[in-house]
Design a protein around this motif. Structure first.
Motif, PDB file in Angstrom:
ATOM      1  N   ASP A  31       4.569  -9.444  10.785  1.00  0.00           N
ATOM      2  CA  ASP A  31       3.434  -9.847   9.932  1.00  0.00           C
ATOM      3  C   ASP A  31       2.002  -8.842   9.698  1.00  0.00           C
ATOM      4  O   ASP A  31       1.377  -9.568   8.209  1.00  0.00           O
ATOM      5  CB  ASP A  31       3.306 -11.088  10.750  1.00  0.00           C
ATOM      6  N   HIS A  32       1.950  -7.607  10.797  1.00  0.00           N
ATOM      7  CA  HIS A  32       0.439  -7.021  10.472  1.00  0.00           C
ATOM      8  C   HIS A  32       1.292  -5.617  10.191  1.00  0.00           C
ATOM      9  O   HIS A  32       0.765  -4.977  11.334  1.00  0.00           O
ATOM     10  CB  HIS A  32       0.361  -7.166  11.447  1.00  0.00           C
ATOM     11  N   PRO A  33       1.233  -5.187   8.624  1.00  0.00           N
ATOM     12  CA  PRO A  33       1.116  -3.687   8.649  1.00  0.00           C
ATOM     13  C   PRO A  33       0.184  -3.108   8.778  1.00  0.00           C
ATOM     14  O   PRO A  33      -0.545  -3.312   8.106  1.00  0.00           O
ATOM     15  CB  PRO A  33       2.218  -3.645   7.347  1.00  0.00           C
ATOM     16  N   PRO A  34       0.450  -2.035   8.863  1.00  0.00           N
ATOM     17  CA  PRO A  34      -1.612  -1.100   9.189  1.00  0.00           C
ATOM     18  C   PRO A  34      -1.583  -0.877   7.942  1.00  0.00           C
ATOM     19  O   PRO A  34      -0.567  -0.379   7.117  1.00  0.00           O
ATOM     20  CB  PRO A  34      -0.940  -0.200   9.973  1.00  0.00           C
ATOM     21  N   SER A  35      -3.114  -1.247   7.638  1.00  0.00           N
ATOM     22  CA  SER A  35      -3.630  -1.172   6.617  1.00  0.00           C
ATOM     23  C   SER A  35      -3.878   0.862   6.467  1.00  0.00           C
ATOM     24  O   SER A  35      -4.092   1.237   6.826  1.00  0.00           O
ATOM     25  CB  SER A  35      -5.004  -2.054   6.016  1.00  0.00           C
ATOM     26  N   ALA A  36      -4.541   0.892   4.301  1.00  0.00           N
ATOM     27  CA  ALA A  36      -4.465   1.832   4.322  1.00  0.00           C
ATOM     28  C   ALA A  36      -5.765   2.423   5.104  1.00  0.00           C
ATOM     29  O   ALA A  36      -7.729   1.489   3.992  1.00  0.00           O
ATOM     30  CB  ALA A  36      -4.336   2.563   2.852  1.00  0.00           C
ATOM     31  N   ASP A  37      -6.747   3.127   6.024  1.00  0.00           N
ATOM     32  CA  ASP A  37      -8.074   2.791   6.129  1.00  0.00           C
ATOM     33  C   ASP A  37      -8.449   3.667   6.020  1.00  0.00           C
ATOM     34  O   ASP A  37      -7.780   5.177   6.021  1.00  0.00           O
ATOM     35  CB  ASP A  37      -8.008   2.732   7.827  1.00  0.00           C
ATOM     36  N   TYR A  38      -9.747   3.779   5.412  1.00  0.00           N
ATOM     37  CA  TYR A  38     -10.834   4.905   4.421  1.00  0.00           C
ATOM     38  C   TYR A  38     -11.804   5.996   5.494  1.00  0.00           C
ATOM     39  O   TYR A  38     -12.102   4.468   6.311  1.00  0.00           O
ATOM     40  CB  TYR A  38     -11.274   4.931   3.117  1.00  0.00           C
ATOM     41  N   ASP A  39     -12.001   6.924   6.202  1.00  0.00           N
ATOM     42  CA  ASP A  39     -13.303   7.039   6.665  1.00  0.00           C
ATOM     43  C   ASP A  39     -13.831   7.563   5.703  1.00  0.00           C
ATOM     44  O   ASP A  39     -14.068   9.175   5.530  1.00  0.00           O
ATOM     45  CB  ASP A  39     -12.487   8.521   8.043  1.00  0.00           C
ATOM     46  N   GLU A  40     -15.417   7.451   6.112  1.00  0.00           N
ATOM     47  CA  GLU A  40     -16.441   7.554   4.472  1.00  0.00           C
ATOM     48  C   GLU A  40     -16.933   8.974   5.363  1.00  0.00           C
ATOM     49  O   GLU A  40     -17.325   9.867   5.164  1.00  0.00           O
ATOM     50  CB  GLU A  40     -17.141   5.754   4.939  1.00  0.00           C
ATOM     51  N   GLU A  41     -17.027   8.869   6.722  1.00  0.00           N
ATOM     52  CA  GLU A  41     -17.159  10.478   6.503  1.00  0.00           C
ATOM     53  C   GLU A  41     -16.950  11.364   7.063  1.00  0.00           C
ATOM     54  O   GLU A  41     -17.394  12.110   6.702  1.00  0.00           O
ATOM     55  CB  GLU A  41     -17.534   9.790   9.120  1.00  0.00           C
ATOM     56  N   SER A  42     -15.086  11.355   7.053  1.00  0.00           N
ATOM     57  CA  SER A  42     -14.562  12.719   6.957  1.00  0.00           C
ATOM     58  C   SER A  42     -13.769  12.971   5.368  1.00  0.00           C
ATOM     59  O   SER A  42     -13.991  13.571   4.624  1.00  0.00           O
ATOM     60  CB  SER A  42     -13.492  12.630   8.282  1.00  0.00           C
ATOM     61  N   GLY A  43     -14.798  11.365   4.430  1.00  0.00           N
ATOM     62  CA  GLY A  43     -13.973  11.770   3.688  1.00  0.00           C
ATOM     63  C   GLY A  43     -12.141  11.740   3.203  1.00  0.00           C
ATOM     64  O   GLY A  43     -11.960  12.478   2.419  1.00  0.00           O
ATOM     65  N   THR A  44     -11.421  11.412   4.149  1.00  0.00           N
ATOM     66  CA  THR A  44      -9.805  10.721   3.843  1.00  0.00           C
ATOM     67  C   THR A  44      -9.553   9.887   4.511  1.00  0.00           C
ATOM     68  O   THR A  44     -10.053   9.319   4.948  1.00  0.00           O
ATOM     69  CB  THR A  44      -9.488  11.777   5.286  1.00  0.00           C
ATOM     70  N   TRP A  45      -8.261   9.686   4.083  1.00  0.00           N
ATOM     71  CA  TRP A  45      -7.652   8.464   4.385  1.00  0.00           C
ATOM     72  C   TRP A  45      -7.095   8.422   5.430  1.00  0.00           C
ATOM     73  O   TRP A  45      -5.893   9.138   6.261  1.00  0.00           O
ATOM     74  CB  TRP A  45      -7.232   7.973   3.170  1.00  0.00           C
ATOM     75  N   ARG A  46      -6.579   7.294   6.397  1.00  0.00           N
ATOM     76  CA  ARG A  46      -5.677   7.172   7.866  1.00  0.00           C
ATOM     77  C   ARG A  46      -4.548   6.493   7.037  1.00  0.00           C
ATOM     78  O   ARG A  46      -4.866   4.787   6.997  1.00  0.00           O
ATOM     79  CB  ARG A  46      -6.190   7.015   8.711  1.00  0.00           C
ATOM     80  N   LEU A  47      -3.115   6.418   7.745  1.00  0.00           N
ATOM     81  CA  LEU A  47      -2.033   6.268   6.898  1.00  0.00           C
ATOM     82  C   LEU A  47      -0.916   6.204   7.760  1.00  0.00           C
ATOM     83  O   LEU A  47      -0.600   7.021   8.204  1.00  0.00           O
ATOM     84  CB  LEU A  47      -1.063   7.060   5.814  1.00  0.00           C
ATOM     85  N   ARG A  48      -1.343   5.545   8.729  1.00  0.00           N
ATOM     86  CA  ARG A  48      -0.589   4.874  10.188  1.00  0.00           C
ATOM     87  C   ARG A  48       1.285   4.252   9.540  1.00  0.00           C
ATOM     88  O   ARG A  48       1.118   4.033   9.086  1.00  0.00           O
ATOM     89  CB  ARG A  48      -0.675   3.869  11.237  1.00  0.00           C
ATOM     90  N   PRO A  49       1.927   5.695  10.006  1.00  0.00           N
ATOM     91  CA  PRO A  49       3.169   4.509  10.026  1.00  0.00           C
ATOM     92  C   PRO A  49       3.638   2.857  11.074  1.00  0.00           C
ATOM     93  O   PRO A  49       2.811   2.606  11.907  1.00  0.00           O
ATOM     94  CB  PRO A  49       3.884   5.834  10.539  1.00  0.00           C
ATOM     95  N   TRP A  50       4.177   2.552  10.426  1.00  0.00           N
ATOM     96  CA  TRP A  50       4.496   1.432  11.087  1.00  0.00           C
ATOM     97  C   TRP A  50       6.226   1.069  11.856  1.00  0.00           C
ATOM     98  O   TRP A  50       7.213   1.184  11.569  1.00  0.00           O
ATOM     99  CB  TRP A  50       3.792   0.256   9.818  1.00  0.00           C
ATOM    100  N   PRO A  51       6.080   0.949  13.270  1.00  0.00           N
ATOM    101  CA  PRO A  51       7.376   1.573  14.003  1.00  0.00           C
ATOM    102  C   PRO A  51       8.260  -0.420  13.381  1.00  0.00           C
ATOM    103  O   PRO A  51       9.665  -0.208  13.104  1.00  0.00           O
ATOM    104  CB  PRO A  51       6.665   1.000  15.936  1.00  0.00           C
ATOM    105  N   ALA A  52       7.654  -1.414  12.519  1.00  0.00           N
ATOM    106  CA  ALA A  52       8.185  -2.383  11.698  1.00  0.00           C
ATOM    107  C   ALA A  52       9.021  -2.107  11.219  1.00  0.00           C
ATOM    108  O   ALA A  52      10.480  -2.509  10.956  1.00  0.00           O
ATOM    109  CB  ALA A  52       7.587  -3.653  12.601  1.00  0.00           C
ATOM    110  N   SER A  53       8.462  -1.513   9.893  1.00  0.00           N
ATOM    111  CA  SER A  53       9.127  -1.050   8.877  1.00  0.00           C
ATOM    112  C   SER A  53       9.286   0.854   9.172  1.00  0.00           C
ATOM    113  O   SER A  53      11.115   0.082   8.801  1.00  0.00           O
ATOM    114  CB  SER A  53       8.401  -0.649   7.746  1.00  0.00           C
ATOM    115  N   GLN A  54       9.652   0.578   9.978  1.00  0.00           N
ATOM    116  CA  GLN A  54      11.222   1.822  10.313  1.00  0.00           C
ATOM    117  C   GLN A  54      11.932   1.089  10.763  1.00  0.00           C
ATOM    118  O   GLN A  54      12.883   1.736  10.897  1.00  0.00           O
ATOM    119  CB  GLN A  54       9.874   3.185  11.400  1.00  0.00           C
ATOM    120  N   HIS A  55      12.025   0.237  12.379  1.00  0.00           N
ATOM    121  CA  HIS A  55      13.385  -0.642  12.114  1.00  0.00           C
ATOM    122  C   HIS A  55      13.717  -1.058  11.516  1.00  0.00           C
ATOM    123  O   HIS A  55      15.450  -1.266  11.457  1.00  0.00           O
ATOM    124  CB  HIS A  55      12.567  -1.262  13.532  1.00  0.00           C
TER     125      HIS A  55
END
Length: 362
Positions: free
Chosen positions: A213-237
């Motif tokens: 029910d809760h996939p990780p969102s695409a998180d933007y780090d304003e300090e570094s100006g980069t996106w954090r795109l975490r893999p999700w074990p549930a969708s990989q499964h």
């Protein structure tokens, strides 16, 4: 909301360990409690809100420290707060004479319990942040700091519980509740859980536990100006076992919404392994791929899905997806737009070699 800067290294350590060992949801309670305690303009109900956050964190820690048999006993109402604390302290190897042992056990006493800190006093005024509450806050920090650091050194017990679960002949209805409430919800543990419980018979139980029910969102780090795109074990499964239970996996994939291209790539992989008619129902999830951050790994997967749909006789969804893949966008050139009123240059959504490859595939 602005990211919090912890004013005490102990706060930062507790937050990190709660996040890594228990899960991001529990860490959020602690982070917000720290935020409220550090605020210069405190709310009238700050002590109540912080007390409630402490109650949620303490309860979550007990839950993840309960092995499967004790967890089932708790669900039947056969356990109590003090018994659970004693079991957790013993499991963590915290000795009888340790001051935190007495502090934590005191929370199970009716007149010292966390419910008293969270709830209102009839219709009387709210409780302020007096010296008594500051002492309570410091005591809770000592408990959390000691407990999560001890838990870190004995974290193998979590994996041992999952191994015992995987050794069962078949899933039971209570296993989903145990996974939802007693398995730490962090990437490493969930990745281990999904790989150990690879039998498709576990899918309904996992679904009942809301693990999809809760996939990780695409998180933007304003300090570094980069996106954090975490893999999700549930969708990989789901992508790994779709061939074993295509109908169940497809139904689960239908309910997943994400702005994370890493998760979307897994859903596209699921679609590529489904019959074309069933895969077509997942096409709407894919059409906005180019609006996601760092989508550059997606065109190759989408090309495969277009071919899969076309070869399976699903021409309309294949063309719709191909149009989103091969479309050209306008490249704005403000200086020319203003000066010459010239149209902006078109550009493809992919690099030239990717466009060529996708065009050849489609």
């Amino acid at each position: 909301m602005e990211p919090i800067v912890f004013r005490d290294p102990r706060h930062e350590r507790i937050h990190r360990l709660l996040h890594d060992l228990v899960g991001p949801g529990v860490a959020a309670f602690f982070r917000d409690a720290c935020r409220m305690m550090a605020a210069t303009d405190r709310l009238e109900c700050t002590s109540h809100f912080v007390g409630h956050a402490m109650r949620e964190i303490e309860s979550a820690i007990r839950d993840v420290l309960l092995p499967a048999p004790e967890a089932k006993q708790k669900r039947r109402g056969g356990s109590n707060h003090r018994t659970e604390i004693v079991g957790a302290l013993d499991k963590l190897g915290i000795p009888e004479d340790h001051p935190v042992r007495e502090s934590w056990l005191r929370l199970s006493e009716p007149d010292q319990g966390l419910a008293r800190r969270a709830h209102r006093d009839s219709l009387r005024p709210t409780r302020g942040l007096d010296q008594g509450f500051e002492a309570f806050w410091d005591s809770m920090l000592q408990i959390f700091d000691t407990v999560v650091r001890a838990f870190e050194t004995r974290y193998c017990v979590v994996y041992e519980c999952i191994d015992r679960l995987a050794g069962q002949a078949s899933p039971s209805p209570s296993d989903g509740d145990w996974m939802a409430n007693h398995v730490p919800h962090n990437h490493c543990v969930l990745n281990y859980l999904f790989k150990k419980l690879s039998d498709p018979a576990w899918l309904p139980v996992m679904r009942e536990a809301h693990l999809f029910d809760h996939p990780p969102s695409a998180d933007y780090d304003e300090e570094s100006g980069t996106w954090r795109l975490r893999p999700w074990p549930a969708s990989q499964h789901l992508a790994r076992i779709v061939a074993l239970a295509p109908d169940v996996v497809a139904d689960i994939a239908d309910g997943i919404e994400t702005d994370n291209p890493t998760v979307l790539a897994d859903l596209i992989e699921v679609a590529c392994q489904l019959p074309a008619a069933r895969a077509a129902k997942l096409v709407p999830k894919c059409l906005g791929w180019h609006n996601l951050p760092y989508w550059h790994a997606l065109p190759e997967s989408i090309s495969r899905l277009v071919v899969h749909l076309g070869q399976g006789g699903e021409a309309d969804p294949a063309f719709e997806l191909a149009r989103s893949l091969l479309a050209f966008d306008s490249l704005a050139r403000p200086e020319q737009e203003i000066a010459d009123r010239l149209p902006a240059d078109p550009h493809s959504r992919m690099k030239h070699h990717e466009y060529e490859h996708a065009l050849a595939s489609c």
